[in-house]
Design a protein around this motif. Sequence first.
Motif, PDB file in Angstrom:
ATOM      1  N   ASP A 173     -10.755  11.558 -10.930  1.00  0.00           N
ATOM      2  CA  ASP A 173     -11.205  12.422  -9.834  1.00  0.00           C
ATOM      3  C   ASP A 173     -12.447  13.226 -10.227  1.00  0.00           C
ATOM      4  OD1 ASP A 173      -9.211  11.446  -8.275  1.00  0.00           O
ATOM      5  OD2 ASP A 173      -7.915  13.187  -8.428  1.00  0.00           O
ATOM      6  N   TRP A 174     -13.613  12.647  -9.979  1.00  0.00           N
ATOM      7  CA  TRP A 174     -14.894  13.189 -10.433  1.00  0.00           C
ATOM      8  C   TRP A 174     -15.688  13.840  -9.307  1.00  0.00           C
ATOM      9  CZ3 TRP A 174     -16.084  13.224 -15.605  1.00  0.00           C
ATOM     10  CH2 TRP A 174     -15.211  12.502 -16.428  1.00  0.00           C
ATOM     11  N   ASP A 175     -15.009  14.352  -8.293  1.00  0.00           N
ATOM     12  CA  ASP A 175     -15.687  14.915  -7.127  1.00  0.00           C
ATOM     13  C   ASP A 175     -16.579  16.114  -7.460  1.00  0.00           C
ATOM     14  OD1 ASP A 175     -14.366  13.026  -5.715  1.00  0.00           O
ATOM     15  OD2 ASP A 175     -13.169  14.383  -4.496  1.00  0.00           O
ATOM     16  N   TYR A 176     -16.249  16.858  -8.508  1.00  0.00           N
ATOM     17  CA  TYR A 176     -16.996  18.081  -8.820  1.00  0.00           C
ATOM     18  C   TYR A 176     -17.848  17.945 -10.084  1.00  0.00           C
ATOM     19  CZ  TYR A 176     -13.888  20.055  -5.320  1.00  0.00           C
ATOM     20  OH  TYR A 176     -13.223  20.292  -4.148  1.00  0.00           O
ATOM     21  N   ALA A 177     -17.969  16.753 -10.623  1.00  0.00           N
ATOM     22  CA  ALA A 177     -18.716  16.555 -11.865  1.00  0.00           C
ATOM     23  C   ALA A 177     -20.192  16.872 -11.673  1.00  0.00           C
ATOM     24  CB  ALA A 177     -18.547  15.119 -12.350  1.00  0.00           C
ATOM     25  N   ARG A 206     -20.850  12.534  -2.379  1.00  0.00           N
ATOM     26  CA  ARG A 206     -20.015  11.379  -2.705  1.00  0.00           C
ATOM     27  C   ARG A 206     -20.747  10.439  -3.662  1.00  0.00           C
ATOM     28  NH1 ARG A 206     -14.790  11.125  -3.240  1.00  0.00           N
ATOM     29  NH2 ARG A 206     -13.964   9.029  -2.959  1.00  0.00           N
ATOM     30  N   ALA A 207     -22.050  10.289  -3.473  1.00  0.00           N
ATOM     31  CA  ALA A 207     -22.833   9.465  -4.387  1.00  0.00           C
ATOM     32  C   ALA A 207     -22.757  10.022  -5.808  1.00  0.00           C
ATOM     33  CB  ALA A 207     -24.287   9.393  -3.917  1.00  0.00           C
ATOM     34  N   VAL A 237       0.847  -1.188   0.000  1.00  0.00           N
ATOM     35  CA  VAL A 237       0.000   0.000   0.000  1.00  0.00           C
ATOM     36  C   VAL A 237       0.882   1.238   0.000  1.00  0.00           C
ATOM     37  CG1 VAL A 237      -1.768   1.309   1.243  1.00  0.00           C
ATOM     38  CG2 VAL A 237      -1.821  -1.191   1.255  1.00  0.00           C
ATOM     39  N   THR A 238       0.624   2.149  -0.923  1.00  0.00           N
ATOM     40  CA  THR A 238       1.358   3.418  -0.981  1.00  0.00           C
ATOM     41  C   THR A 238       0.351   4.555  -0.919  1.00  0.00           C
ATOM     42  OG1 THR A 238       3.036   2.415  -2.414  1.00  0.00           O
ATOM     43  CG2 THR A 238       2.989   4.826  -2.289  1.00  0.00           C
ATOM     44  N   GLN A 239       0.518   5.429   0.063  1.00  0.00           N
ATOM     45  CA  GLN A 239      -0.378   6.584   0.146  1.00  0.00           C
ATOM     46  C   GLN A 239       0.087   7.654  -0.828  1.00  0.00           C
ATOM     47  OE1 GLN A 239      -1.316   7.802   4.070  1.00  0.00           O
ATOM     48  NE2 GLN A 239      -2.548   9.556   3.427  1.00  0.00           N
ATOM     49  N   LEU A 240      -0.848   8.241  -1.554  1.00  0.00           N
ATOM     50  CA  LEU A 240      -0.536   9.227  -2.582  1.00  0.00           C
ATOM     51  C   LEU A 240      -0.969  10.613  -2.135  1.00  0.00           C
ATOM     52  CD1 LEU A 240      -1.839   7.150  -5.626  1.00  0.00           C
ATOM     53  CD2 LEU A 240       0.504   7.269  -4.747  1.00  0.00           C
ATOM     54  N   PRO A 241      -0.355  11.668  -2.717  1.00  0.00           N
ATOM     55  CA  PRO A 241      -0.789  13.025  -2.378  1.00  0.00           C
ATOM     56  C   PRO A 241      -2.234  13.236  -2.814  1.00  0.00           C
ATOM     57  CG  PRO A 241       1.306  13.038  -3.566  1.00  0.00           C
ATOM     58  CD  PRO A 241       0.753  11.654  -3.674  1.00  0.00           C
ATOM     59  N   GLY A 242      -2.945  14.075  -2.089  1.00  0.00           N
ATOM     60  CA  GLY A 242      -4.323  14.381  -2.462  1.00  0.00           C
ATOM     61  C   GLY A 242      -4.863  15.504  -1.606  1.00  0.00           C
ATOM     62  N   LEU A 243      -5.669  16.370  -2.224  1.00  0.00           N
ATOM     63  CA  LEU A 243      -6.216  17.516  -1.508  1.00  0.00           C
ATOM     64  C   LEU A 243      -7.582  17.228  -0.893  1.00  0.00           C
ATOM     65  CD1 LEU A 243      -5.267  20.397  -3.979  1.00  0.00           C
ATOM     66  CD2 LEU A 243      -4.155  19.811  -1.822  1.00  0.00           C
ATOM     67  N   THR A 244      -8.403  16.446  -1.584  1.00  0.00           N
ATOM     68  CA  THR A 244      -9.766  16.243  -1.110  1.00  0.00           C
ATOM     69  C   THR A 244     -10.046  14.810  -0.675  1.00  0.00           C
ATOM     70  OG1 THR A 244     -10.531  15.850  -3.384  1.00  0.00           O
ATOM     71  CG2 THR A 244     -10.670  18.103  -2.552  1.00  0.00           C
ATOM     72  N   GLN A 248      -9.759   5.453  -3.416  1.00  0.00           N
ATOM     73  CA  GLN A 248     -10.033   6.772  -2.841  1.00  0.00           C
ATOM     74  C   GLN A 248     -10.984   6.615  -1.670  1.00  0.00           C
ATOM     75  OE1 GLN A 248     -11.712   9.383  -5.773  1.00  0.00           O
ATOM     76  NE2 GLN A 248      -9.733  10.126  -6.464  1.00  0.00           N
ATOM     77  N   LEU A 249     -10.604   7.176  -0.537  1.00  0.00           N
ATOM     78  CA  LEU A 249     -11.490   7.285   0.610  1.00  0.00           C
ATOM     79  C   LEU A 249     -11.766   8.771   0.814  1.00  0.00           C
ATOM     80  CD1 LEU A 249      -9.848   4.741   3.071  1.00  0.00           C
ATOM     81  CD2 LEU A 249     -11.726   4.356   1.465  1.00  0.00           C
ATOM     82  N   PRO A 250     -13.026   9.155   1.008  1.00  0.00           N
ATOM     83  CA  PRO A 250     -13.367  10.578   1.044  1.00  0.00           C
ATOM     84  C   PRO A 250     -12.867  11.267   2.297  1.00  0.00           C
ATOM     85  CG  PRO A 250     -15.261   9.277   1.657  1.00  0.00           C
ATOM     86  CD  PRO A 250     -14.202   8.302   1.233  1.00  0.00           C
TER      87      PRO A 250
END
Length: 299
Positions: free
Chosen positions: A203-207, A67-68, A32-39, A55-57
Motif C-alpha cells: 500500500d504505497w498511496d502516500y509514498a 495514483r501514478a 473473488v473476495t473483497q477485502l477491507p480497505g480505507l482508501t 487494488q482499484l482506487p
Amino acid sequence: MPAPYAAREAVLRAVLARAPGMAEILRAPYRVTQLPGLTNATFRIDTAMGSFAVQLPRDGMAGSKVRADAIAATRLADALGIGAALVHAEVDTGAIVTRWIVAAYPATAEQLRRTPGAFAAVAARVARLHGSGARLARRFDPLAAIADLAARAAAAALPPVLLDGLARARSECGRFASHAVPIHGDPVPANLLATLSGIVLIDWDYAGMGDPAWDIAYFALEAGLTAAEEHALAAAHGAPGLDPRRLMLNRMIAAALAALWGMDRMRSQPAPDLTSWIATRREQASAIATTLYAGDGSG
C-alpha cells in the motif's frame, strides 16, 4: 458478492483481461473476495495459476497524478525486493495487480516481540528503501497535510499547545528537507507484513520523498512501540541523525495528522471506535509538544 464488488465487477474483469497472462485465467473458474480497505477497493483473486491482489482506487483517483505516484512507488518496492511482486498497473484506471502474499501477518508490536530479530528485519527493509538512491516525483509533506485537514476541521480541533508545537516544528523539519529520501509514508502495521521470507511493505498511496525518521516514528506510534523499541529500531536502521528528538518531532506530527485524519473521516463515515482513537492520538501529540517545547521552546 457484496454490492461494492458488483459495482466494480466490469472494471475488475477488464483490468484482469489486460494484465499479462491473466486473460486465460478469466476463462476458468476463479474466486473473488473483497477485502477491507480505507482508501482503495481491494480484492483477492484466487485462480488455478495462483492468487493475486487487485487494488482499484477510490472515486476520483483513477488517472490522477496521485495514483501514478502510488504505482511508481509500488514498482520501486518490487524492484528493491521489499514489496509485493507487481503483475500489472494502469494509470488511467488506477488499478494495481500484485501477486498475493502468502502467510502474511501485520507486523504488530506483539508479533515483533516474540520473533527473534524481527525489529532488525523491519529496520533493514525500511533502510533498503531509504538508502536506494531512487527519486519519487511526490514530495511527502505531513505538515502541509495537517494544514489542509485543519482548515476543514472545527476551530478547537487541536489544543493550543499542539498548534504551537506544530508551528515550531516547521522550522525544525526544514533542516531535514535537503536530505529527503524515498519513504513509505504510511507504515502502519497492516502495511508492513511479516511473511515466511521476511518483511514486505504494501500500500504505497502516500509514498514520496521525505524524512526517513517519519517511517520509523510513525510505525512506532501505530504499532505501540516503547521509546526504547523505537530507538532500537532507529539504531538498527543505521542512518545518521535519527536521534531521539528527531523521532519525537516526527511522532508528534504523525499523531496530530492521524487525529485530524480521523476527524475528517468522522464527518463522512462516523464510527464510534474512531472517537477514542482520535482522542488518544490528540493527547499523544499534545504531550509530545509539551515535552519538545518546554521552557523557552528552543530546538
